[in-house]
Design an enzyme around this catalytic site. Structure first.
Site, PDB file in Angstrom:
ATOM      1  N   SER A   1       0.882  -1.168   0.000  1.00  0.00           N
ATOM      2  CA  SER A   1       0.000   0.000   0.000  1.00  0.00           C
ATOM      3  C   SER A   1       0.913   1.209   0.000  1.00  0.00           C
ATOM      4  CB  SER A   1      -0.861  -0.002   1.266  1.00  0.00           C
ATOM      5  OG  SER A   1      -1.457   1.265   1.480  1.00  0.00           O
TER       6      SER A   1
ATOM      7  N   TYR B   1      -2.010  -1.416  10.337  1.00  0.00           N
ATOM      8  CA  TYR B   1      -1.967  -1.509   8.873  1.00  0.00           C
ATOM      9  C   TYR B   1      -0.652  -0.952   8.349  1.00  0.00           C
ATOM     10  CZ  TYR B   1      -3.975  -1.172   4.110  1.00  0.00           C
ATOM     11  OH  TYR B   1      -4.243  -1.308   2.766  1.00  0.00           O
TER      12      TYR B   1
HETATM   13  P1  NAD Z   1     -11.364  -6.302  -0.130  1.00  0.00           P
HETATM   14  O1  NAD Z   1     -11.951  -6.249   1.233  1.00  0.00           O
HETATM   15  O2  NAD Z   1     -12.189  -5.952  -1.308  1.00  0.00           O
HETATM   16  O3  NAD Z   1     -10.727  -7.729  -0.422  1.00  0.00           O
HETATM   17  C1  NAD Z   1      -9.980  -8.401   0.530  1.00  0.00           C
HETATM   18  C2  NAD Z   1      -9.892  -9.851   0.132  1.00  0.00           C
HETATM   19  O4  NAD Z   1      -9.161 -10.541   1.158  1.00  0.00           O
HETATM   20  C3  NAD Z   1     -11.270 -10.522   0.050  1.00  0.00           C
HETATM   21  O5  NAD Z   1     -11.250 -11.512  -0.966  1.00  0.00           O
HETATM   22  C4  NAD Z   1     -11.398 -11.185   1.427  1.00  0.00           C
HETATM   23  O6  NAD Z   1     -12.291 -12.276   1.438  1.00  0.00           O
HETATM   24  C5  NAD Z   1      -9.964 -11.607   1.635  1.00  0.00           C
HETATM   25  N1  NAD Z   1      -9.639 -11.880   3.023  1.00  0.00           N
HETATM   26  C6  NAD Z   1      -9.808 -11.085   4.100  1.00  0.00           C
HETATM   27  N2  NAD Z   1      -9.407 -11.716   5.201  1.00  0.00           N
HETATM   28  C7  NAD Z   1      -8.970 -12.935   4.813  1.00  0.00           C
HETATM   29  C8  NAD Z   1      -8.434 -14.062   5.494  1.00  0.00           C
HETATM   30  N3  NAD Z   1      -8.258 -14.070   6.819  1.00  0.00           N
HETATM   31  N4  NAD Z   1      -8.091 -15.146   4.772  1.00  0.00           N
HETATM   32  C9  NAD Z   1      -8.279 -15.171   3.428  1.00  0.00           C
HETATM   33  N5  NAD Z   1      -8.790 -14.140   2.743  1.00  0.00           N
HETATM   34  C10 NAD Z   1      -9.124 -13.038   3.429  1.00  0.00           C
HETATM   35  O7  NAD Z   1     -10.062  -5.349  -0.031  1.00  0.00           O
HETATM   36  P2  NAD Z   1      -9.116  -4.708  -1.146  1.00  0.00           P
HETATM   37  O8  NAD Z   1      -9.245  -3.237  -1.006  1.00  0.00           O
HETATM   38  O9  NAD Z   1      -9.316  -5.348  -2.452  1.00  0.00           O
HETATM   39  O10 NAD Z   1      -7.705  -5.079  -0.528  1.00  0.00           O
HETATM   40  C11 NAD Z   1      -6.845  -6.036  -1.106  1.00  0.00           C
HETATM   41  C12 NAD Z   1      -5.407  -5.701  -0.702  1.00  0.00           C
HETATM   42  O11 NAD Z   1      -5.061  -4.419  -1.225  1.00  0.00           O
HETATM   43  C13 NAD Z   1      -5.212  -5.612   0.808  1.00  0.00           C
HETATM   44  O12 NAD Z   1      -3.954  -6.162   1.156  1.00  0.00           O
HETATM   45  C14 NAD Z   1      -5.204  -4.117   1.055  1.00  0.00           C
HETATM   46  O13 NAD Z   1      -4.476  -3.775   2.194  1.00  0.00           O
HETATM   47  C15 NAD Z   1      -4.531  -3.625  -0.200  1.00  0.00           C
HETATM   48  N6  NAD Z   1      -4.767  -2.216  -0.496  1.00  0.00           N
HETATM   49  C16 NAD Z   1      -6.028  -1.743  -0.692  1.00  0.00           C
HETATM   50  C17 NAD Z   1      -6.191  -0.397  -0.989  1.00  0.00           C
HETATM   51  C18 NAD Z   1      -7.538   0.189  -1.238  1.00  0.00           C
HETATM   52  O14 NAD Z   1      -7.617   1.414  -1.325  1.00  0.00           O
HETATM   53  N7  NAD Z   1      -8.582  -0.568  -1.389  1.00  0.00           N
HETATM   54  C19 NAD Z   1      -5.091   0.446  -1.063  1.00  0.00           C
HETATM   55  C20 NAD Z   1      -3.819  -0.081  -0.843  1.00  0.00           C
HETATM   56  C21 NAD Z   1      -3.674  -1.417  -0.566  1.00  0.00           C
END
Ligand code: NAD
Length: 263
Positions: free
Chosen positions: A145, A158
């Site tokens: 991130s 985080y």
């Molecule tokens: P999201 O909530 O849409 O998806 C998260 C995914 O992880 C889902 O498929 C969920 O079922 C799965 N998950 C959660 N806990 C789990 C567990 N214990 N075991 C297995 N699967 C699990 O979130 P997202 O925004 O798509 O985030 C995905 C990644 O991107 C994360 O690592 C997040 O930190 C990172 N990220 C997101 C953003 C953003 O703005 N959305 C920005 C930077 C980084």
């Protein structure tokens, strides 16, 4: 381009992980999915993306391992080995968020965030590396991130986990630098997924804003472009890192953040 490659994307039932899985499948990779969301809907979305790109897929794997549990991660990697012959492209994407200042931060939330957002990548990486090294080809992509590069109030666990995974990425890259295995981190700014929608909803409730106003307010604080990054854009970066052109990108923490970290 990725025909014959097996890609495992953790947390690929929604959001960024699903977008990355679709992008890799569209290049011909065979996908293994994971996550707590609707696995069949995710598999259909991935199959559709692959078919649109002219790569109809015979099989898309799914394993429901909880990324906070080492034993379940080991079972998932065993499934990848026995059903697909191993993992060539490992995308460590599963992640959760919780926002509170340190003195109020629930200790169980701290433990979960470190386990899911950081420790899980250590386990998948250590289990994927022997096969990648044997085949002398591998791509490890850690979805960190912009919070792997800078901090924000309220996000101690985080930010700690994301800085940690950037460090893990560098060591993974160095330990395999003279092989065909690369490791890099992608550092997105705000992407409008369920994880961020919760922050939009919390802000709308707290500041009495409409959904649109809350989105603009969230972006306005941090992301100079004023626009969300999309899973499709992140997917294209992941595809580049998997390409031959990406072979000497090693240990990078590549931000795609609308200018956030440039401030
Ligand atoms: P999201 O909530 O849409 O998806 C998260 C995914 O992880 C889902 O498929 C969920 O079922 C799965 N998950 C959660 N806990 C789990 C567990 N214990 N075991 C297995 N699967 C699990 O979130 P997202 O925004 O798509 O985030 C995905 C990644 O991107 C994360 O690592 C997040 O930190 C990172 N990220 C997101 C953003 C953003 O703005 N959305 C920005 C930077 C980084």
């Amino acid at each position: 381009m990725l025909n014959g490659k097996i890609a495992l994307v953790t947390g690929s039932t929604s959001g960024i992980g699903l977008g990355l899985a679709q992008a890799l499948a569209a290049q011909g990779a065979t996908l293994i999915t994971n996550g707590f969301g609707d696995a069949d809907a995710a598999r259909k979305a991935i199959a559709d993306a692959a078919a649109r790109a002219g790569h109809p897929v015979a099989q898309i794997g799914y394993h429901g391992a909880d990324m906070s549990r080492a034993s379940e991660i080991e079972a998932m990697m065993q499934y990848a080995e026995s059903t697909f012959g191993g993992v060539d492209i490992l995308v460590n994407n599963a992640g959760i968020q919780y926002v509170a200042e340190i003195q109020d931060f629930p200790t169980d939330k701290w433990d979960s965030i470190i386990a899911i957002n950081l420790t899980s990548a250590f386990h998948t990486t250590r289990l994927a590396l022997p096969g990648m090294r044997r085949r002398d080809w591998g791509r490890i992509i850690n979805i960190a991130s912009v919070h792997g590069l800078v901090g924000s109030v309220g996000k101690s666990a985080y930010v700690a986990a994301k800085h940690g995974i950037v460090g893990l990425t560098k060591v993974t890259a160095l330990e395999n630098a003279q092989s065909g295995v690369t490791a890099n981190a992608i550092c997105p700014g705000f992407v409008l997924t369920p994880l961020v929608q919760k922050q939009v909803d919390d802000r709308a409730a707290r500041d009495h804003l409409s959904g649109e106003e809350a989105k603009r307010s969230l972006l306005g604080e941090k992301q100079p472009s004023g626009e969300f990054v999309t899973p499709e854009q992140l997917g294209a970066l992941a595809v580049f890192l998997c390409s031959d052109a990406g072979a000497q990108v090693r240990g990078a923490a590549w931000n795609m953040d609308g200018g956030w970290a440039a401030q």
